[in-house]
Design a protein around this motif. Sequence first.
Motif, mmCIF file in Angstrom:
data_model
loop_
_atom_site.group_PDB
_atom_site.id
_atom_site.type_symbol
_atom_site.label_atom_id
_atom_site.label_comp_id
_atom_site.label_asym_id
_atom_site.label_seq_id
_atom_site.Cartn_x
_atom_site.Cartn_y
_atom_site.Cartn_z
ATOM 1 N N ASN A 1 0.827 -1.213 0.000
ATOM 2 C CA ASN A 1 0.000 0.000 0.000
ATOM 3 C C ASN A 1 0.860 1.262 0.000
ATOM 4 O O ASN A 1 0.495 2.272 -0.619
ATOM 5 C CB ASN A 1 -0.935 -0.010 1.210
ATOM 6 C CG ASN A 1 -2.027 -1.072 1.095
ATOM 7 O OD1 ASN A 1 -2.333 -1.536 -0.010
ATOM 8 N ND2 ASN A 1 -2.598 -1.458 2.212
ATOM 9 N N ILE A 2 2.000 1.208 0.677
ATOM 10 C CA ILE A 2 2.928 2.348 0.654
ATOM 11 C C ILE A 2 3.482 2.538 -0.755
ATOM 12 O O ILE A 2 3.540 3.665 -1.273
ATOM 13 C CB ILE A 2 4.075 2.123 1.658
ATOM 14 C CG1 ILE A 2 3.538 2.137 3.100
ATOM 15 C CG2 ILE A 2 5.157 3.202 1.490
ATOM 16 C CD1 ILE A 2 4.549 1.680 4.136
ATOM 17 N N ILE A 3 3.889 1.428 -1.400
ATOM 18 C CA ILE A 3 4.426 1.501 -2.765
ATOM 19 C C ILE A 3 3.377 2.038 -3.730
ATOM 20 O O ILE A 3 3.663 2.880 -4.596
ATOM 21 C CB ILE A 3 4.932 0.114 -3.214
ATOM 22 C CG1 ILE A 3 6.158 -0.282 -2.381
ATOM 23 C CG2 ILE A 3 5.280 0.125 -4.706
ATOM 24 C CD1 ILE A 3 6.603 -1.717 -2.596
ATOM 25 N N ASN A 4 2.143 1.569 -3.585
ATOM 26 C CA ASN A 4 1.056 2.050 -4.455
ATOM 27 C C ASN A 4 0.834 3.552 -4.276
ATOM 28 O O ASN A 4 0.554 4.275 -5.239
ATOM 29 C CB ASN A 4 -0.239 1.297 -4.161
ATOM 30 C CG ASN A 4 -0.201 -0.142 -4.656
ATOM 31 O OD1 ASN A 4 0.573 -0.470 -5.562
ATOM 32 N ND2 ASN A 4 -1.014 -0.998 -4.067
ATOM 33 N N SER A 5 0.957 4.014 -3.035
ATOM 34 C CA SER A 5 0.807 5.447 -2.788
ATOM 35 C C SER A 5 1.924 6.232 -3.480
ATOM 36 O O SER A 5 1.678 7.288 -4.084
ATOM 37 C CB SER A 5 0.821 5.714 -1.277
ATOM 38 O OG SER A 5 0.699 7.099 -1.010
ATOM 39 N N MET A 6 3.146 5.717 -3.418
ATOM 40 C CA MET A 6 4.268 6.392 -4.078
ATOM 41 C C MET A 6 4.087 6.391 -5.593
ATOM 42 O O MET A 6 4.419 7.374 -6.265
ATOM 43 C CB MET A 6 5.586 5.722 -3.684
ATOM 44 C CG MET A 6 5.998 6.008 -2.242
ATOM 45 S SD MET A 6 7.690 5.486 -1.843
ATOM 46 C CE MET A 6 7.508 3.704 -1.829
ATOM 47 N N LYS A 7 3.555 5.300 -6.138
ATOM 48 C CA LYS A 7 3.322 5.224 -7.576
ATOM 49 C C LYS A 7 2.306 6.267 -8.036
ATOM 50 O O LYS A 7 2.313 6.690 -9.197
ATOM 51 C CB LYS A 7 2.840 3.829 -7.968
ATOM 52 C CG LYS A 7 3.933 2.761 -7.921
ATOM 53 C CD LYS A 7 3.386 1.402 -8.304
ATOM 54 C CE LYS A 7 4.485 0.347 -8.323
ATOM 55 N NZ LYS A 7 3.952 -1.012 -8.653
ATOM 56 N N LYS A 8 1.433 6.685 -7.114
ATOM 57 C CA LYS A 8 0.444 7.715 -7.438
ATOM 58 C C LYS A 8 1.031 9.117 -7.354
ATOM 59 O O LYS A 8 0.330 10.110 -7.562
ATOM 60 C CB LYS A 8 -0.753 7.599 -6.502
ATOM 61 C CG LYS A 8 -1.561 6.323 -6.705
ATOM 62 C CD LYS A 8 -2.694 6.227 -5.676
ATOM 63 C CE LYS A 8 -3.476 4.928 -5.846
ATOM 64 N NZ LYS A 8 -4.530 4.799 -4.809
ATOM 65 N N GLY A 9 2.326 9.200 -7.016
ATOM 66 C CA GLY A 9 2.995 10.496 -6.987
ATOM 67 C C GLY A 9 3.129 11.116 -5.604
ATOM 68 O O GLY A 9 3.638 12.233 -5.472
ATOM 69 N N HIS A 10 2.695 10.410 -4.569
ATOM 70 C CA HIS A 10 2.811 10.955 -3.220
ATOM 71 C C HIS A 10 4.243 10.823 -2.712
ATOM 72 O O HIS A 10 4.857 9.768 -2.817
ATOM 73 C CB HIS A 10 1.846 10.226 -2.267
ATOM 74 C CG HIS A 10 0.422 10.367 -2.660
ATOM 75 N ND1 HIS A 10 -0.449 9.302 -2.770
ATOM 76 C CD2 HIS A 10 -0.307 11.463 -2.998
ATOM 77 C CE1 HIS A 10 -1.640 9.718 -3.135
ATOM 78 N NE2 HIS A 10 -1.582 11.029 -3.289
ATOM 79 N N LYS A 11 4.766 11.885 -2.138
ATOM 80 C CA LYS A 11 6.152 11.881 -1.650
ATOM 81 C C LYS A 11 6.240 11.989 -0.131
ATOM 82 O O LYS A 11 7.289 11.710 0.456
ATOM 83 C CB LYS A 11 6.927 13.050 -2.271
ATOM 84 C CG LYS A 11 7.155 12.918 -3.777
ATOM 85 C CD LYS A 11 8.052 14.032 -4.278
ATOM 86 C CE LYS A 11 9.416 13.990 -3.633
ATOM 87 N NZ LYS A 11 10.320 15.051 -4.136
ATOM 88 N N LYS A 12 5.164 12.415 0.502
ATOM 89 C CA LYS A 12 5.130 12.551 1.963
ATOM 90 C C LYS A 12 3.936 11.768 2.481
ATOM 91 O O LYS A 12 2.790 12.224 2.389
ATOM 92 C CB LYS A 12 5.040 14.025 2.356
ATOM 93 C CG LYS A 12 6.220 14.857 1.853
ATOM 94 C CD LYS A 12 6.077 16.316 2.237
ATOM 95 C CE LYS A 12 7.261 17.127 1.711
ATOM 96 N NZ LYS A 12 7.158 18.565 2.076
ATOM 97 N N ILE A 13 4.237 10.595 3.025
ATOM 98 C CA ILE A 13 3.169 9.643 3.343
ATOM 99 C C ILE A 13 3.183 9.318 4.835
ATOM 100 O O ILE A 13 4.205 8.902 5.385
ATOM 101 C CB ILE A 13 3.338 8.343 2.531
ATOM 102 C CG1 ILE A 13 3.381 8.660 1.028
ATOM 103 C CG2 ILE A 13 2.217 7.361 2.844
ATOM 104 C CD1 ILE A 13 3.819 7.490 0.175
ATOM 105 N N MET A 14 2.028 9.511 5.475
ATOM 106 C CA MET A 14 1.853 9.088 6.864
ATOM 107 C C MET A 14 1.422 7.620 6.853
ATOM 108 O O MET A 14 0.491 7.243 6.130
ATOM 109 C CB MET A 14 0.785 9.944 7.547
ATOM 110 C CG MET A 14 0.547 9.634 9.009
ATOM 111 S SD MET A 14 1.906 10.136 10.086
ATOM 112 C CE MET A 14 1.798 11.924 9.987
ATOM 113 N N VAL A 15 2.122 6.800 7.659
ATOM 114 C CA VAL A 15 1.832 5.366 7.717
ATOM 115 C C VAL A 15 1.388 5.029 9.132
ATOM 116 O O VAL A 15 2.173 5.131 10.072
ATOM 117 C CB VAL A 15 3.058 4.516 7.334
ATOM 118 C CG1 VAL A 15 2.695 3.034 7.348
ATOM 119 C CG2 VAL A 15 3.589 4.930 5.961
#
Length: 470
Positions: free
Chosen positions: A15-29
């Motif tokens: 899910n983190i990788i999928n978020s990065m693939k969508k262009g997100h660079k700052k992700i709260m996990v």
Amino acid sequence: MSYSLRNYQKELIRNIINSMKKGHKKIMVQSPPRSGKTVVMAHIAKSATDQGKQVLFFSHRKEINEQVAETFIRGGVNISQVVIGTVGSLVRKLESLPPPDLILVDEAHHIKAKQYQTILKFFDKAIQLFFTGTPIRLDGAGFHDLADDLVVGKSIQWLQKHGNIAEFDYYSVNLLDMAKLKKRSGEFTNGSVDAALDFNTEYGDYLDHYERLAKGKQAIVYTHSVEYAERVAKRFSEHGYKSAVVSGKTPRNEREGAMRAFREGRLMIMVNVNLFTEGIDLPGVDVCIMLRPTASLSLYLQFAMRALNPREGKRAILIDHVGNHLRHGLPNDDREWTLDGTKKKKKESEKSPVTCERCFATFWRERLKDGHCPYCGNEVVKKKEIEELERPQSNVELQKINQDMEFINIRGESVEVTRAEAIVFHRVERYGKQYKRCKNLAELKAFRIIHGYAPGWLWHKQKELNIWRN
């Protein structure tokens, strides 16, 4: 040697990788305490260093960093491409650090603090992953202004159901006069906690409750001050339970020695002041004793989850002496996390927590067995039922009660009560100083409040009079 990830950890990484693939660079996990966030970060760091990328990890405590470094090494991370440090140490040498491609932050509910922001803004071109069990600040604020996306892991209930976090029994034996608590910067002050715990009295014996509920089990005790912690440890030691106090003021060699003794089972009680709450594994702990009230949901969950490392046949014991569950719910309540903060999912009435007046077990109302406590079989009487049982005896008394049903004046203070409680208060006022005239728990509680006795007085008089029911 790489770690073998659990399925829910693999799902979190996907899910983190999928978020990065969508262009997100700052992700709260978000993932609960004790769910293995450090192992997840080690896997992500290994993937980055295997590709020749530079990684920066930081948190606010060196104990967390030391454990992360060990986990990264055991997980096969190329540690030569990783910088690990505390916020305070890194912020002073940003110019000399190799620019990271990936930043990992643990206990990231702290990232709004100034030094965190200085580091993150200095390396704003890096992918930034913010790991926390509780994406919420003490003031209830969220992180929509600092993160592009939120990735939510499995809930505590799910992890318990699948054997990844231990089940627990929760006991609420309140020793605190909550009316005396005062806040500064959103948290309770040490001075007010001293007053609320009635520092100079032995009423409300936490030692007695430990022996009754968890005797012989390793326990970690959370307190608000070094002075109070030393008092607690002394009492346990005097009764044959080898104890130690650890705090931020404890010299490092003493702290490490205490941790080693605790992990090896040579120490039974670890009393701590604002330490070992975040990111530290103490696998032998079966009991958590809360003697520190907190307004922070994050801190409360760190307290409560400390004892929930799973083990075959284990059922942890959580003893809350300060009413933390009244502020935050039970540790495994369902919570809806958002970048705007958190709001607890509204529960139906049968999901509300109930505390048994006899054994002090605290559980969801849905666990009642025909209205009886699932632990001791005591009948749990609802306020509506009390009202039916405690009807006034005359029209004059009824008129007086109806006038006072919202507020009763006790020792010059207006105390908000229900109609049923007003009935009990008026009756108990006629007993004078004769507490032995109290016929049930509701009357004994009212007697304590009317006469201004410490909360622990109730426990001792319950035992003396053998009163356990309303």
